[in-house]
Motif scaffolding. Structure first.
Motif, PDB file in Angstrom:
ATOM      1  N   CYS A 152       0.826  -1.212   0.000  1.00 45.13           N
ATOM      2  CA  CYS A 152       0.000   0.000   0.000  1.00 45.13           C
ATOM      3  C   CYS A 152       0.861   1.263   0.000  1.00 45.13           C
ATOM      4  O   CYS A 152       0.487   2.269  -0.607  1.00 45.13           O
ATOM      5  N   ARG A 155       2.383   1.479  -3.722  1.00 38.71           N
ATOM      6  CA  ARG A 155       1.450   1.878  -4.785  1.00 38.71           C
ATOM      7  C   ARG A 155       0.163   2.444  -4.187  1.00 38.71           C
ATOM      8  O   ARG A 155      -0.910   1.858  -4.333  1.00 38.71           O
ATOM      9  N   GLU A 157      -1.782   4.948  -4.899  1.00 38.03           N
ATOM     10  CA  GLU A 157      -2.829   5.505  -5.768  1.00 38.03           C
ATOM     11  C   GLU A 157      -3.293   4.545  -6.859  1.00 38.03           C
ATOM     12  O   GLU A 157      -4.145   4.896  -7.660  1.00 38.03           O
ATOM     13  N   GLN A 158      -2.720   3.349  -6.905  1.00 43.18           N
ATOM     14  CA  GLN A 158      -3.080   2.406  -7.975  1.00 43.18           C
ATOM     15  C   GLN A 158      -4.390   1.699  -7.638  1.00 43.18           C
ATOM     16  O   GLN A 158      -4.449   0.922  -6.688  1.00 43.18           O
ATOM     17  N   PRO A 159      -5.457   1.954  -8.392  1.00 45.83           N
ATOM     18  CA  PRO A 159      -6.745   1.308  -8.088  1.00 45.83           C
ATOM     19  C   PRO A 159      -6.653  -0.214  -8.237  1.00 45.83           C
ATOM     20  O   PRO A 159      -6.071  -0.707  -9.197  1.00 45.83           O
ATOM     21  N   THR A 171     -13.730  -1.463  -6.280  1.00 49.69           N
ATOM     22  CA  THR A 171     -12.439  -0.880  -6.643  1.00 49.69           C
ATOM     23  C   THR A 171     -12.044   0.146  -5.590  1.00 49.69           C
ATOM     24  O   THR A 171     -12.856   1.019  -5.243  1.00 49.69           O
ATOM     25  N   LYS A 173      -8.401   2.297  -3.696  1.00 43.58           N
ATOM     26  CA  LYS A 173      -6.981   2.601  -3.724  1.00 43.58           C
ATOM     27  C   LYS A 173      -6.291   1.998  -2.503  1.00 43.58           C
ATOM     28  O   LYS A 173      -6.861   2.024  -1.400  1.00 43.58           O
ATOM     29  N   LYS A 175      -4.076   3.039  -0.516  1.00 45.32           N
ATOM     30  CA  LYS A 175      -3.906   3.911   0.651  1.00 45.32           C
ATOM     31  C   LYS A 175      -5.110   3.833   1.585  1.00 45.32           C
ATOM     32  O   LYS A 175      -4.976   3.955   2.809  1.00 45.32           O
ATOM     33  N   SER A 229       4.719   5.593  -8.412  1.00 51.27           N
ATOM     34  CA  SER A 229       3.638   5.872  -7.485  1.00 51.27           C
ATOM     35  C   SER A 229       3.516   7.353  -7.178  1.00 51.27           C
ATOM     36  O   SER A 229       2.635   7.772  -6.437  1.00 51.27           O
TER      37      SER A 229
END
Length: 300
Positions: A152, A155, A157-159, A171, A173, A175, A229
């Motif tokens: 986490c 990455r 912001e990666q959905p 879906t 993120k 974070k 990222s």
């Protein structure tokens, strides 16, 4: 070809006939789980209760630690509840999904030390809070939480799409997964674990999350992944006034004759061996540039 090597592919694949560390850890956990159930079947406890041999010698608890069974700070993470199949299935599924992403990035050995170190720190936090209790903790959840926290942070912001209750796709993120994990673990620790009204070791989960974040911030050096990222590379370095001019004057770099295919191939082999042993994050900017250029030159 440059990317024919196993450790340049996605996911931990066997290299030189060796199993990936993720696969090896899963095999060990499953083998121990089978042993636990075999002992319960062939050597049941008194009055039909489960066999206590594995718990007595390898589970983590204040009473075990006071009996100088110090190895239990690590061995507890390889035990799972024999009568609850979802305990080990959930942990091994997460280990596979996260490990296949993180092991190629960290390298085989660094991934193992990260996993074991996280299990140790998770168990240590549980032990501090329950040193005088009679309960035990078992399971790889603490180490898995560390892998999750590291992913986490890597990455944020990666959905990603998850199956809620294994049916409903959502879906989210990473974070937010990390924040929710922290909130649930802290709430469970304060409201259930410490009062003694729950059976989940939220403290071990919380210790794993903290271990994953600490590893990312203070030990991980994967610059390319951070750039992807959108984060800058965290680092710990001496103040500028503490650095001597003599130290700075000795910095140097080397050049590779990229027009000579044999010399270039040797340099690529050396870099790939370095990735194999230490992970992609250990490469210098010059080595990354050499790989990028070599991909085009050697494929002609």
């Amino acid at each position: 070809m440059l990317y024919d090597r196993p450790y340049m592919r996605q996911g931990p694949t066997p290299e030189s006939g060796r199993l990936s560390m993720v696969t090896l850890l899963i095999i060990i956990n499953v083998a121990v789980f089978i042993l636990q159930n075999a002992l319960n079947v062939f050597f049941p406890g008194v009055a039909g209760y489960p066999n206590q041999f594995m718990t007595k010698w390898f589970a983590l608890g204040g009473h075990n630690f006071q009996e100088l069974k110090v190895w239990t700070v690590l061995t507890y993470s390889f035990l799972h509840e024999p009568s609850f199949l979802l305990h080990i299935l959930g942990n091994m599924f997460m280990l596979f999904m996260l490990g296949r992403i993180l092991e190629p990035m960290l390298g085989r050995n660094r991934f193992l030390w990260f996993y074991l170190g996280s299990a140790f720190l998770s168990g240590l936090l549980y032990l501090v809070l329950h040193f005088n209790d009679r309960g035990n903790v078992i399971g790889a959840s603490g180490a898995i939480m560390a892998l999750l926290a590291f992913f986490c942070m890597l990455r944020p912001e990666q959905p990603i799409t998850l199956l809620l209750f294994f049916v409903l796709p959502i879906t989210v993120k990473p974070k937010w997964i990390l924040r929710i994990g922290f909130a649930v673990s802290a709430f469970g620790l304060l409201m259930y674990e410490l009062p003694g009204t729950g059976h989940v070791a939220h403290s071990a989960h919380l210790g794993g999350l903290l271990a994953g974040i600490a590893y990312y911030r203070f030990f991980f050096t994967g610059a390319p992944a951070r750039q992807a990222s959108g984060r800058s590379k965290p680092s710990i370095e001496l103040p500028k006034w503490f650095k001597s001019k003599k130290q700075n004057s000795h910095s140097y770099s080397y050049k590779v004759n990229r027009t000579n295919r044999d010399e270039l191939q040797k340099e690529v082999d050396r870099i790939l061996d370095k990735i194999n042993s230490s992970g992609f994050g250990s490469l210098s900017e010059e080595e990354k540039s050499t790989l990028d250029r070599a991909k085009d030159i050697l494929s002609r």
